[in-house]
Write a protein that holds these residues in place. Sequence first.
Motif, PDB file in Angstrom:
ATOM      1  N   VAL A 128       0.630  -1.183   0.054  1.00 46.95           N
ATOM      2  CA  VAL A 128      -0.058   0.035   0.007  1.00 46.95           C
ATOM      3  C   VAL A 128       0.709   1.292  -0.035  1.00 46.95           C
ATOM      4  N   VAL A 129       1.887   1.116   0.961  1.00 50.09           N
ATOM      5  CA  VAL A 129       2.912   2.420   0.819  1.00 50.09           C
ATOM      6  C   VAL A 129       3.472   2.678  -0.305  1.00 50.09           C
ATOM      7  N   ALA A 130       4.058   1.829  -0.940  1.00 51.97           N
ATOM      8  CA  ALA A 130       4.910   1.458  -2.195  1.00 51.97           C
ATOM      9  C   ALA A 130       3.999   2.012  -3.157  1.00 51.97           C
ATOM     10  N   ARG A 131       2.640   1.699  -3.385  1.00 55.78           N
ATOM     11  CA  ARG A 131       1.813   2.185  -4.431  1.00 55.78           C
ATOM     12  C   ARG A 131       1.237   3.350  -4.252  1.00 55.78           C
ATOM     13  N   ALA A 132       1.101   3.690  -3.130  1.00 49.88           N
ATOM     14  CA  ALA A 132       0.518   5.144  -2.959  1.00 49.88           C
ATOM     15  C   ALA A 132       1.620   6.158  -3.250  1.00 49.88           C
ATOM     16  N   ASN A 133       2.910   6.017  -3.088  1.00 47.28           N
ATOM     17  CA  ASN A 133       4.069   6.791  -3.374  1.00 47.28           C
ATOM     18  C   ASN A 133       4.076   6.877  -4.925  1.00 47.28           C
ATOM     19  N   GLN A 134       3.789   5.460  -5.656  1.00 48.16           N
ATOM     20  CA  GLN A 134       3.894   5.350  -7.075  1.00 48.16           C
ATOM     21  C   GLN A 134       2.800   6.310  -7.799  1.00 48.16           C
ATOM     22  N   LEU A 135       1.534   6.257  -7.001  1.00 50.22           N
ATOM     23  CA  LEU A 135       0.486   7.114  -7.568  1.00 50.22           C
ATOM     24  C   LEU A 135       0.684   8.620  -7.559  1.00 50.22           C
ATOM     25  N   ALA A 136       1.408   8.922  -6.504  1.00 49.15           N
ATOM     26  CA  ALA A 136       1.753  10.331  -6.061  1.00 49.15           C
ATOM     27  C   ALA A 136       2.791  10.848  -7.057  1.00 49.15           C
ATOM     28  N   ASP A 137       3.628   9.968  -7.193  1.00 46.98           N
ATOM     29  CA  ASP A 137       4.727  10.475  -8.441  1.00 46.98           C
ATOM     30  C   ASP A 137       4.046  10.733  -9.681  1.00 46.98           C
ATOM     31  N   PHE A 138       3.118   9.544 -10.035  1.00 45.66           N
ATOM     32  CA  PHE A 138       2.315   9.564 -11.277  1.00 45.66           C
ATOM     33  C   PHE A 138       1.689  11.015 -11.275  1.00 45.66           C
ATOM     34  N   VAL A 139       1.175  11.422 -10.328  1.00 48.20           N
ATOM     35  CA  VAL A 139       0.277  12.791 -10.495  1.00 48.20           C
ATOM     36  C   VAL A 139       1.181  13.865 -10.523  1.00 48.20           C
ATOM     37  N   LEU A 140       2.306  14.017 -10.072  1.00 46.96           N
ATOM     38  CA  LEU A 140       3.523  14.997 -10.196  1.00 46.96           C
ATOM     39  C   LEU A 140       3.902  14.999 -11.677  1.00 46.96           C
TER      40      LEU A 140
END
Length: 205
Positions: free
Chosen positions: A73-85
Amino acid sequence: MNAPDHKFVPGSPDAPVLLLLHGTGGGPDDLLGLGRELSPSSALLAPAGPVSEYGAARWFRRLAEGVFDYDDVVARANQLADFVLDTRVRYGFGQRLVAVGFSNGANIAGAVTLLRPDVLREAALFASMLPVPAARATGSLSGSRVFLSNGERDPMAPLKSTERFVELLRERSADVTVHRHPGGHQVTLDAVRAAKTWLAGPKDS
């Protein structure tokens, strides 16, 4: 990690961009209608969940029904956040961003809200539950706004877990709006109306 497949529908620069996050087994088209109902003139950013569970797209792994792999969950949340950026730069939008998620999509949106407030400050969550334990989310959420709609008879997102999530958000100083309906794991018309009212409200309300 590679950026997920996604759909981007341009909109008015005066309206918030809606980040649409589908439930298990869904895809980028699933919440386009909901997004249009919530904010007709908004740009819509709808990625696809990067995890496959027996062929069904998800946002993160789980160990069993309702049991999340918190490291993932933590890894994928950061992945999604980076995608948004990255997509902010790619599509050139700088305005307000609001996540809209259902079920598994609501859970990943909740995780990004908790873990990456530098990227996501507002989220409308339908049928969500606590995405990560309190120990994983320790920063201040002052300035964040979250709307949560849950069914009182939802076996997949038990209210007990959702209530812990609400407590955690409020402990971290987020502005939380709670909506309850008598149904199950679904998005109701009343929930959409309530979310639309919440979305139209001032960001710092």
